[in-house]
Write a protein that holds these residues in place. Structure first.
Motif, PDB file in Angstrom:
ATOM      1  N   ARG A 273     -25.124 -38.373  15.580  1.00 32.53           N
ATOM      2  CA  ARG A 273     -25.013 -37.609  14.330  1.00 32.53           C
ATOM      3  C   ARG A 273     -24.243 -38.363  13.248  1.00 32.53           C
ATOM      4  NH1 ARG A 273     -23.954 -31.691  17.180  1.00 32.53           N
ATOM      5  NH2 ARG A 273     -26.178 -31.129  17.352  1.00 32.53           N
ATOM      6  N   ARG A 274     -23.312 -39.227  13.672  1.00 35.20           N
ATOM      7  CA  ARG A 274     -22.598 -40.005  12.653  1.00 35.20           C
ATOM      8  C   ARG A 274     -23.207 -41.411  12.503  1.00 35.20           C
ATOM      9  NH1 ARG A 274     -18.664 -39.694  16.960  1.00 35.20           N
ATOM     10  NH2 ARG A 274     -18.364 -41.731  17.946  1.00 35.20           N
ATOM     11  N   SER A 275     -24.385 -41.616  13.115  1.00 29.38           N
ATOM     12  CA  SER A 275     -25.102 -42.901  13.050  1.00 29.38           C
ATOM     13  C   SER A 275     -24.237 -44.052  13.542  1.00 29.38           C
ATOM     14  CB  SER A 275     -25.590 -43.168  11.621  1.00 29.38           C
ATOM     15  OG  SER A 275     -26.463 -42.151  11.190  1.00 29.38           O
ATOM     16  N   ASP A 276     -23.497 -43.801  14.603  1.00 27.40           N
ATOM     17  CA  ASP A 276     -22.561 -44.788  15.147  1.00 27.40           C
ATOM     18  C   ASP A 276     -23.284 -45.647  16.180  1.00 27.40           C
ATOM     19  OD1 ASP A 276     -20.280 -46.157  15.737  1.00 27.40           O
ATOM     20  OD2 ASP A 276     -19.192 -44.457  16.602  1.00 27.40           O
ATOM     21  N   THR A 277     -24.218 -46.456  15.690  1.00 26.53           N
ATOM     22  CA  THR A 277     -25.108 -47.212  16.580  1.00 26.53           C
ATOM     23  C   THR A 277     -25.009 -48.713  16.361  1.00 26.53           C
ATOM     24  OG1 THR A 277     -26.914 -46.891  14.987  1.00 26.53           O
ATOM     25  CG2 THR A 277     -26.732 -45.288  16.781  1.00 26.53           C
ATOM     26  N   GLY A 278     -23.863 -49.181  15.889  1.00 21.83           N
ATOM     27  CA  GLY A 278     -23.685 -50.609  15.643  1.00 21.83           C
ATOM     28  C   GLY A 278     -23.132 -51.343  16.840  1.00 21.83           C
ATOM     29  N   TYR A 279     -22.533 -52.489  16.574  1.00 22.22           N
ATOM     30  CA  TYR A 279     -21.932 -53.289  17.635  1.00 22.22           C
ATOM     31  C   TYR A 279     -20.607 -52.676  18.076  1.00 22.22           C
ATOM     32  CZ  TYR A 279     -25.226 -56.953  16.240  1.00 22.22           C
ATOM     33  OH  TYR A 279     -26.365 -57.670  15.950  1.00 22.22           O
ATOM     34  N   VAL A 280     -20.210 -53.008  19.303  1.00 24.77           N
ATOM     35  CA  VAL A 280     -18.922 -52.510  19.784  1.00 24.77           C
ATOM     36  C   VAL A 280     -17.790 -53.182  19.010  1.00 24.77           C
ATOM     37  CG1 VAL A 280     -19.759 -52.000  22.100  1.00 24.77           C
ATOM     38  CG2 VAL A 280     -18.821 -54.264  21.608  1.00 24.77           C
ATOM     39  N   ALA A 281     -16.727 -52.426  18.806  1.00 23.49           N
ATOM     40  CA  ALA A 281     -15.554 -52.970  18.131  1.00 23.49           C
ATOM     41  C   ALA A 281     -14.785 -53.862  19.097  1.00 23.49           C
ATOM     42  CB  ALA A 281     -14.661 -51.838  17.636  1.00 23.49           C
ATOM     43  N   PRO A 282     -14.208 -54.972  18.605  1.00 26.15           N
ATOM     44  CA  PRO A 282     -13.455 -55.858  19.499  1.00 26.15           C
ATOM     45  C   PRO A 282     -12.201 -55.205  20.064  1.00 26.15           C
ATOM     46  CG  PRO A 282     -13.221 -56.531  17.206  1.00 26.15           C
ATOM     47  CD  PRO A 282     -14.273 -55.488  17.228  1.00 26.15           C
ATOM     48  N   VAL A 283     -11.657 -54.240  19.345  1.00 26.77           N
ATOM     49  CA  VAL A 283     -10.507 -53.466  19.835  1.00 26.77           C
ATOM     50  C   VAL A 283     -10.973 -52.025  19.958  1.00 26.77           C
ATOM     51  CG1 VAL A 283      -8.148 -52.722  19.421  1.00 26.77           C
ATOM     52  CG2 VAL A 283      -8.855 -55.027  18.736  1.00 26.77           C
TER      53      VAL A 283
ATOM     54  N   TRP B 256     -19.684 -59.228  23.598  1.00 27.82           N
ATOM     55  CA  TRP B 256     -20.535 -58.609  22.579  1.00 27.82           C
ATOM     56  C   TRP B 256     -21.754 -57.937  23.178  1.00 27.82           C
ATOM     57  CZ3 TRP B 256     -18.693 -57.320  18.215  1.00 27.82           C
ATOM     58  CH2 TRP B 256     -17.759 -58.108  17.537  1.00 27.82           C
ATOM     59  N   ARG B 257     -22.106 -58.258  24.409  1.00 25.00           N
ATOM     60  CA  ARG B 257     -23.265 -57.634  25.044  1.00 25.00           C
ATOM     61  C   ARG B 257     -22.997 -56.203  25.483  1.00 25.00           C
ATOM     62  NH1 ARG B 257     -23.949 -63.017  28.573  1.00 25.00           N
ATOM     63  NH2 ARG B 257     -24.967 -64.330  27.000  1.00 25.00           N
ATOM     64  N   THR B 258     -21.777 -55.750  25.429  1.00 30.12           N
ATOM     65  CA  THR B 258     -21.463 -54.356  25.759  1.00 30.12           C
ATOM     66  C   THR B 258     -22.258 -53.425  24.853  1.00 30.12           C
ATOM     67  OG1 THR B 258     -19.203 -55.053  26.299  1.00 30.12           O
ATOM     68  CG2 THR B 258     -19.598 -52.682  26.024  1.00 30.12           C
ATOM     69  N   GLY B 259     -22.858 -52.386  25.427  1.00 28.23           N
ATOM     70  CA  GLY B 259     -23.601 -51.419  24.626  1.00 28.23           C
ATOM     71  C   GLY B 259     -22.667 -50.423  23.955  1.00 28.23           C
ATOM     72  N   GLN B 260     -22.907 -50.142  22.708  1.00 26.33           N
ATOM     73  CA  GLN B 260     -22.063 -49.178  21.988  1.00 26.33           C
ATOM     74  C   GLN B 260     -22.108 -47.799  22.652  1.00 26.33           C
ATOM     75  OE1 GLN B 260     -19.718 -48.966  19.997  1.00 26.33           O
ATOM     76  NE2 GLN B 260     -20.003 -47.640  18.204  1.00 26.33           N
ATOM     77  N   PHE B 261     -23.315 -47.347  23.018  1.00 24.72           N
ATOM     78  CA  PHE B 261     -23.407 -46.049  23.689  1.00 24.72           C
ATOM     79  C   PHE B 261     -22.763 -46.101  25.071  1.00 24.72           C
ATOM     80  CE2 PHE B 261     -27.177 -43.833  21.364  1.00 24.72           C
ATOM     81  CZ  PHE B 261     -26.392 -43.774  20.221  1.00 24.72           C
ATOM     82  N   GLY B 262     -22.884 -47.241  25.741  1.00 21.76           N
ATOM     83  CA  GLY B 262     -22.232 -47.380  27.032  1.00 21.76           C
ATOM     84  C   GLY B 262     -20.729 -47.285  26.918  1.00 21.76           C
ATOM     85  N   LEU B 263     -20.182 -47.908  25.898  1.00 19.98           N
ATOM     86  CA  LEU B 263     -18.739 -47.849  25.661  1.00 19.98           C
ATOM     87  C   LEU B 263     -18.296 -46.418  25.382  1.00 19.98           C
ATOM     88  CD1 LEU B 263     -16.164 -49.737  25.107  1.00 19.98           C
ATOM     89  CD2 LEU B 263     -16.696 -49.319  22.705  1.00 19.98           C
ATOM     90  N   ILE B 264     -19.006 -45.743  24.488  1.00 18.23           N
ATOM     91  CA  ILE B 264     -18.659 -44.364  24.131  1.00 18.23           C
ATOM     92  C   ILE B 264     -18.752 -43.449  25.346  1.00 18.23           C
ATOM     93  CG2 ILE B 264     -19.469 -42.356  22.803  1.00 18.23           C
ATOM     94  CD1 ILE B 264     -20.277 -44.406  20.596  1.00 18.23           C
TER      95      ILE B 264
END
Length: 395
Positions: free
Chosen positions: A51-61, A262-270
């Protein structure tokens, strides 16, 4: 909280590997995917991200290290420094990159068979050569062959790919064995990469001990690779952890190419953060359901597959079935699929000790489990039939 598996009618609408590898008349009990609905905190976190379109790369921190450290302390009393937690795509990538950094191309890497089949491919992908030291099975259960392990280390092995809890046996390694492994690793300067992805699924009568926690030697020579993927059924979202406990191993992980992180998935992290922070009630419900299923499976096997062997696991949702007495050959999963329309994971893929065995995933409903064993029993009693297709209550 009570957690129950979804019905087959809903499961067959899924598009993952488990539900798209075989026709609908097959009960898929092969790959390590759970049939339970997604934990609500994870679903809510993912929906909020969309919903917040948070589909970019994972943050380094990010907050993954803190979330995992808090979970590890609550669950196992293990104190993890969040600053020694790094992430990547999945456990397989974490294993490959850890081994690649720990060895010189051509070095030997030890694995304990029967073991998770990709281990046979991950070691050469990292530049190593597989050395098998099979687990031993005695009156007290499974154990690491410490004499065989030392012999391999003495012969020049530079790394040990440990599986804890062990797949396919569902065996949490004992603190005594892990301590001895750490002592051997220190004596021979061997790196230990410990795959602990099934640890959150340890049963109430099992004890999981993180390898890095057993001694300073373990922390000095070990890397824990783990993920929320198996316990919360989110493997497709792509996030795994590499956890260290010493400056030496932190430096090894930090020396990996930047692209590994950087290969970490953003959705996987969340999803992983949500799982570690808020997913324990759901996890406890799943473990309770799995414990009931493992007992049911023992009863079904005893009643309907006389002569088959099955030691109830103390972790995860995988059963290692000894089907040698059935006369179904080195790979009984072939007959199970052809005659019973039940898909099992072929035992020989786990190494030579797997001949005559098959791995069964009991992370399903009791009805599906009962139907699967009923089909196998029918195939055993009617060997001339080429297939058994029934719906019954499992549908």
């Amino acid at each position: 909280m009570d957690v129950t598996a979804d019905p087959l009618s809903l499961l067959r609408t899924r598009t993952s590997m488990k539900w798209r590898s075989y026709p609908d008349d097959v009960l898929p009990l092969f790959v390590a995917e759970l049939d339970f609905p997604l934990a609500e905190p994870i679903g809510e976190a993912l929906i909020a991200a969309v919903r917040r379109s948070d589909t970019g790369y994972v943050a380094p921190v990010n907050e993954l290290g803190e979330a995992f450290a808090a979970f590890a302390r609550r669950r196992w009393g293990w104190r993890v420094d969040p600053g020694q937690v790094a992430s990547t795509t999945d456990v397989s990538v974490a294993i490959v990159e850890s081994i690649r950094r720990a060895i010189t191309p051509g070095d030997q890497v030890v694995i304990n068979t029967p073991v998770y089949p990709p281990f046979f491919d991950l070691v050469p992908e990292a530049g190593g050569r597989v050395v098998e030291v099979p687990l031993i099975h005695g009156q007290t259960g499974w154990a690491i062959d410490l004499d065989g392990l030392e012999a391999a280390f003495r012969a020049g092995a530079r790394a040990f790919l440990l599986c804890n809890p062990h797949n396919p046996l569902g065996h949490p390694q004992s603190v005594e064995d892990l301590t001895a492994v750490a002592e051997l690793a220190a004596r021979y300067d061997v790196s230990v990469i410990s795959d602990e992805v099934h640890a959150p699924l340890t049963h109430s009568d099992g004890t999981f001990t993180p390898f890095l926690s057993v001694s300073p030697a373990a922390a000095e020579h070990g890397i824990c690779v783990t993920a929320a993927s198996k316990a919360w059924n989110i493997a497709g979202l792509k996030c795994a952890l590499m956890v260290t406990g010493s400056e030496r191993m932190r430096a090894l992980v930090a020396g990996m190419p930047q692209e590994v992180n950087w290969r970490t998935g953003q959705f996987g992290l969340i999803a992983s953060i949500a799982a570690y922070r808020d997913g324990e009630p759901w996890l406890d419900g799943v473990v309770a359901a799995l414990e009931a299923n493992r007992v049911l499976l023992a009863e079904l096997v005893d009643a309907q597959l006389p002569g088959a062997g099955y030691d109830q696991p103390r972790a995860s949702y995988l059963a290692w079935l000894d089907l040698r007495s059935l006369g179904w050959g080195d790979d009984p999963s072939v007959i199970a699929l052809e005659r019973a329309r039940v898909a099992l994971h072929p035992g020989p893929m786990f190494g030579a000790p797997g001949r005559g065995f098959a791995r069964l995933n009991f992370g399903c409903s009791p009805e599906v489990l009962a139907e699967a064993i009923s089909r196998l029993a029918h195939a055993l009693a009617h060997p001339r039939e080429t297939a058994v297709v029934r719906a019954k209550s499992a549908s």
